[in-house]
Motif scaffolding. Structure first.
Motif, PDB file in Angstrom:
ATOM      1  N   LEU A 244      -0.797   9.367  -5.774  1.00 54.63           N
ATOM      2  CA  LEU A 244      -0.084   8.908  -4.581  1.00 54.63           C
ATOM      3  C   LEU A 244      -0.899   7.876  -3.800  1.00 54.63           C
ATOM      4  N   LYS A 245      -2.216   7.848  -4.039  1.00 54.62           N
ATOM      5  CA  LYS A 245      -3.082   6.914  -3.314  1.00 54.62           C
ATOM      6  C   LYS A 245      -2.752   5.459  -3.626  1.00 54.62           C
ATOM      7  N   TYR A 246      -2.127   5.213  -4.769  1.00 60.32           N
ATOM      8  CA  TYR A 246      -1.776   3.849  -5.140  1.00 60.32           C
ATOM      9  C   TYR A 246      -0.523   3.350  -4.412  1.00 60.32           C
ATOM     10  N   LEU A 247       0.207   4.265  -3.786  1.00 61.29           N
ATOM     11  CA  LEU A 247       1.475   3.919  -3.151  1.00 61.29           C
ATOM     12  C   LEU A 247       1.300   3.685  -1.660  1.00 61.29           C
ATOM     13  N   SER A 248       2.221   2.947  -1.068  1.00 63.18           N
ATOM     14  CA  SER A 248       2.235   2.819   0.388  1.00 63.18           C
ATOM     15  C   SER A 248       2.515   4.195   0.981  1.00 63.18           C
ATOM     16  N   PRO A 250       4.792   5.109   3.220  1.00 60.30           N
ATOM     17  CA  PRO A 250       6.215   5.467   3.185  1.00 60.30           C
ATOM     18  C   PRO A 250       6.700   5.854   1.788  1.00 60.30           C
ATOM     19  N   GLU A 251       6.220   5.152   0.756  1.00 57.51           N
ATOM     20  CA  GLU A 251       6.643   5.469  -0.610  1.00 57.51           C
ATOM     21  C   GLU A 251       6.065   6.804  -1.064  1.00 57.51           C
ATOM     22  N   ALA A 252       4.801   7.069  -0.735  1.00 51.60           N
ATOM     23  CA  ALA A 252       4.187   8.350  -1.094  1.00 51.60           C
ATOM     24  C   ALA A 252       4.916   9.500  -0.402  1.00 51.60           C
ATOM     25  N   ASP A 253       5.254   9.307   0.879  1.00 53.55           N
ATOM     26  CA  ASP A 253       5.991  10.343   1.609  1.00 53.55           C
ATOM     27  C   ASP A 253       7.364  10.569   0.979  1.00 53.55           C
ATOM     28  N   PHE A 254       8.016   9.481   0.605  1.00 57.64           N
ATOM     29  CA  PHE A 254       9.323   9.602  -0.033  1.00 57.64           C
ATOM     30  C   PHE A 254       9.223  10.369  -1.353  1.00 57.64           C
ATOM     31  N   GLY A 255       8.189  10.083  -2.137  1.00 57.77           N
ATOM     32  CA  GLY A 255       8.004  10.794  -3.401  1.00 57.77           C
ATOM     33  C   GLY A 255       7.882  12.291  -3.186  1.00 57.77           C
ATOM     34  N   LEU A 284      20.027   6.393  -3.038  1.00 56.44           N
ATOM     35  CA  LEU A 284      18.576   6.295  -3.163  1.00 56.44           C
ATOM     36  C   LEU A 284      18.123   4.848  -2.954  1.00 56.44           C
ATOM     37  N   PRO A 285      16.885   4.640  -2.506  1.00 59.01           N
ATOM     38  CA  PRO A 285      16.409   3.273  -2.208  1.00 59.01           C
ATOM     39  C   PRO A 285      16.363   2.395  -3.449  1.00 59.01           C
ATOM     40  N   GLN A 286      16.787   1.152  -3.301  1.00 59.97           N
ATOM     41  CA  GLN A 286      16.881   0.227  -4.420  1.00 59.97           C
ATOM     42  C   GLN A 286      15.580  -0.543  -4.661  1.00 59.97           C
ATOM     43  N   ARG A 287      14.535  -0.202  -3.922  1.00 61.20           N
ATOM     44  CA  ARG A 287      13.222  -0.806  -4.119  1.00 61.20           C
ATOM     45  C   ARG A 287      12.156   0.165  -3.643  1.00 61.20           C
ATOM     46  N   MET A 288      10.892  -0.175  -3.929  1.00 63.44           N
ATOM     47  CA  MET A 288       9.777   0.632  -3.431  1.00 63.44           C
ATOM     48  C   MET A 288       9.688   0.476  -1.908  1.00 63.44           C
ATOM     49  N   LEU A 289       9.309   1.530  -1.234  1.00 65.00           N
ATOM     50  CA  LEU A 289       9.101   1.453   0.206  1.00 65.00           C
ATOM     51  C   LEU A 289       7.743   0.824   0.489  1.00 65.00           C
ATOM     52  N   THR A 290       7.657   0.039   1.558  1.00 67.77           N
ATOM     53  CA  THR A 290       6.416  -0.645   1.925  1.00 67.77           C
ATOM     54  C   THR A 290       5.957  -0.185   3.306  1.00 67.77           C
ATOM     55  N   GLU A 291       4.771  -0.638   3.696  1.00 62.01           N
ATOM     56  CA  GLU A 291       4.182  -0.185   4.962  1.00 62.01           C
ATOM     57  C   GLU A 291       5.049  -0.545   6.169  1.00 62.01           C
ATOM     58  N   GLY A 292       5.826  -1.605   6.070  1.00 60.29           N
ATOM     59  CA  GLY A 292       6.651  -2.008   7.206  1.00 60.29           C
ATOM     60  C   GLY A 292       7.962  -1.267   7.328  1.00 60.29           C
ATOM     61  N   ASP A 293       8.261  -0.394   6.401  1.00 59.67           N
ATOM     62  CA  ASP A 293       9.531   0.334   6.420  1.00 59.67           C
ATOM     63  C   ASP A 293       9.454   1.527   7.366  1.00 59.67           C
ATOM     64  N   SER A 297      15.589   2.695  10.213  1.00 58.91           N
ATOM     65  CA  SER A 297      15.961   1.320  10.535  1.00 58.91           C
ATOM     66  C   SER A 297      15.454   0.320   9.505  1.00 58.91           C
ATOM     67  N   ILE A 298      15.528   0.676   8.214  1.00 57.09           N
ATOM     68  CA  ILE A 298      15.142  -0.260   7.168  1.00 57.09           C
ATOM     69  C   ILE A 298      16.312  -1.215   6.960  1.00 57.09           C
ATOM     70  N   SER A 299      16.099  -2.468   7.305  1.00 57.22           N
ATOM     71  CA  SER A 299      17.211  -3.417   7.445  1.00 57.22           C
ATOM     72  C   SER A 299      17.961  -3.693   6.141  1.00 57.22           C
ATOM     73  N   ASP A 300      17.267  -3.691   5.008  1.00 51.19           N
ATOM     74  CA  ASP A 300      17.966  -4.000   3.761  1.00 51.19           C
ATOM     75  C   ASP A 300      18.457  -2.753   3.035  1.00 51.19           C
TER      76      ASP A 300
END
Length: 384
Positions: A244-248, A250-255, A284-293, A297-300
């Motif tokens: 999980l350390k390789y992920l942002s 938000p993505e690690a939390d989602f996993g 489900l999200p159509q891309r990986m989550l990033t630090e800004g998500d 309120s994820i706009s896309d």
């Protein structure tokens, strides 16, 4: 009292609500290619389509096409058991596995998240599955182990060649590579997947008419399949925690939220046929989550996707704060077919209803007094 009331309301809704059917659906045209996982038509559909070397069928599970080929062989060989549940094998409950793997591939979750290699990227080896990917390592136990469990159960009949899975370049000790190898290292997990396929095989003799190859209750089959599914995740989750350390964040939390949610989904015996899985995966999200998500309120992301992601977070938090009690209460409520039917409808409501407020529920969870659950523990588990 408000924080406790929020949790109490969640439990009441969970146990007693009879919600409306989800309004958001995917129109799955039976002729549309988009209902299948990416590159489904290129996946090996026969065991002998894989490399045969030194009297062994050799499968590279770190190649997307070949890992998908294991799923395709499982679907093809089990199709005859699901002829009563729709045409073109669409009613087969194993569709959830390749569709989930296809979603991981399509959204970039199988690529090297450390970016040290070009594994999984368009400018490198797009079909490469990275051993550094948390998602791909978790999926190994939902691909290779079911496949080898089916081999051991006899789903493919008597094979003239032994099956051998190629190891990755790193972390070789974290995986097993043949029926014998996996049987020696993870016998209980192999037993659970083997039991599912043995159940299918056992139904051949219960067919009521020559037109029906087998006869069984889908609910029973789903129970065995989900039992094995959650066992795979439970085994793999602590093993790959460090990935999980390789992920942002938000993505690690989602996993982790997703892994927790599977326990709740499994308890409902959620149908993982082709159409139902496709409908569910639209949220489900159509891309990986990033630090800004930042949820919700994820706009896309669509409102439904934002809502589902926040609901998964709230569910995970609630289960943690109650020491796993929420899951136990849910599993108790799902112990009957009627309860499971209601649970499946509730899942639809969480995904589609504008009335469900995960933000409010999430805020309610902060500062919950865990002693408030003592009466629930006594009343729920000391009497049946």
């Amino acid at each position: 009292m408000r924080p406790y009331f929020g949790i109490q309301a969640l439990l009441i809704v969970t146990l007693t609500l009879s919600p409306v059917t989800a309004a958001a659906q995917i129109d799955n045209d039976a002729t549309g290619e988009d209902i299948y996982p990416p590159l489904w038509d290129r996946a090996p559909e026969n065991l002998l389509d894989f490399l045969v070397k030194d009297k062994k069928i050799v499968i590279n599970a770190w190649n997307y096409r070949e890992r998908m080929g294991m799923y395709k062989n499982l679907l093809n060989s089990s199709a005859k058991y699901f002829t009563a549940f729709g045409s073109q094998n669409f009613g087969n409950i194993l569709w959830g596995l390749p569709l989930q793997h296809g979603w991981q591939f399509r959204t970039g979750r199988l690529a090297d998240p450390s970016s040290v290699t070009s594994c999984g990227y368009e400018d490198g080896d797009l079909l490469c599955i990275s051993v550094r990917s948390w998602w791909s390592c978790m999926n190994y136990y939902l691909a290779v182990i079911p496949f080898l469990g089916a081999v051991e159960a006899g789903l493919f009949g008597q094979l003239q060649y032994e099956i051998e899975i190629l190891p990755p370049e790193e972390r070789r000790d974290d995986f097993c590579y043949s029926v014998t190898d996996c049987r020696s290292h993870i016998p209980k997990l192999m037993d659970k997947w083997k039991a599912y396929f043995e159940y299918l095989l056992s139904t051949e003799h219960k067919a009521g008419s020559p037109a029906t190859f087998s006869s069984f209750k889908v609910d029973d089959a789903l129970g065995l399949m989900w039992r094995a599914h959650v066992a795979s995740i439970a085994y793999a989750l602590p093993k790959f925690q460090d990935s999980l350390k390789y992920l942002s964040d938000p993505e690690a939390d989602f996993g982790e939220d997703w892994a927790n949610a599977v326990d709740f989904i499994a308890a409902t015996h959620f149908s993982t046929d082709l159409q139902t899985t496709n409908q569910f995966q639209a949220f489900l999200p159509q891309r990986m989550l990033t630090e800004g998500d930042v949820l919700p309120s994820i706009s896309d992301f669509s409102p439904q996707q934002n809502r589902v992601l926040l609901s998964l977070t709230a569910l995970h938090k609630a289960n943690q704060l109650t020491g796993g009690l929420l899951l136990k209460i849910w599993q108790k409520a799902m112990s009957t077919e009627a309860g499971r039917k209601m649970g499946r409808k509730l899942m639809e409501e969480l995904a589609s209803s504008q009335k469900f407020d995960p933000v409010g529920m999430y805020n309610d969870l902060k500062g919950v007094d865990l002693t408030a659950f003592s009466f629930l523990r006594r009343s729920s588990f000391n009497s049946d």
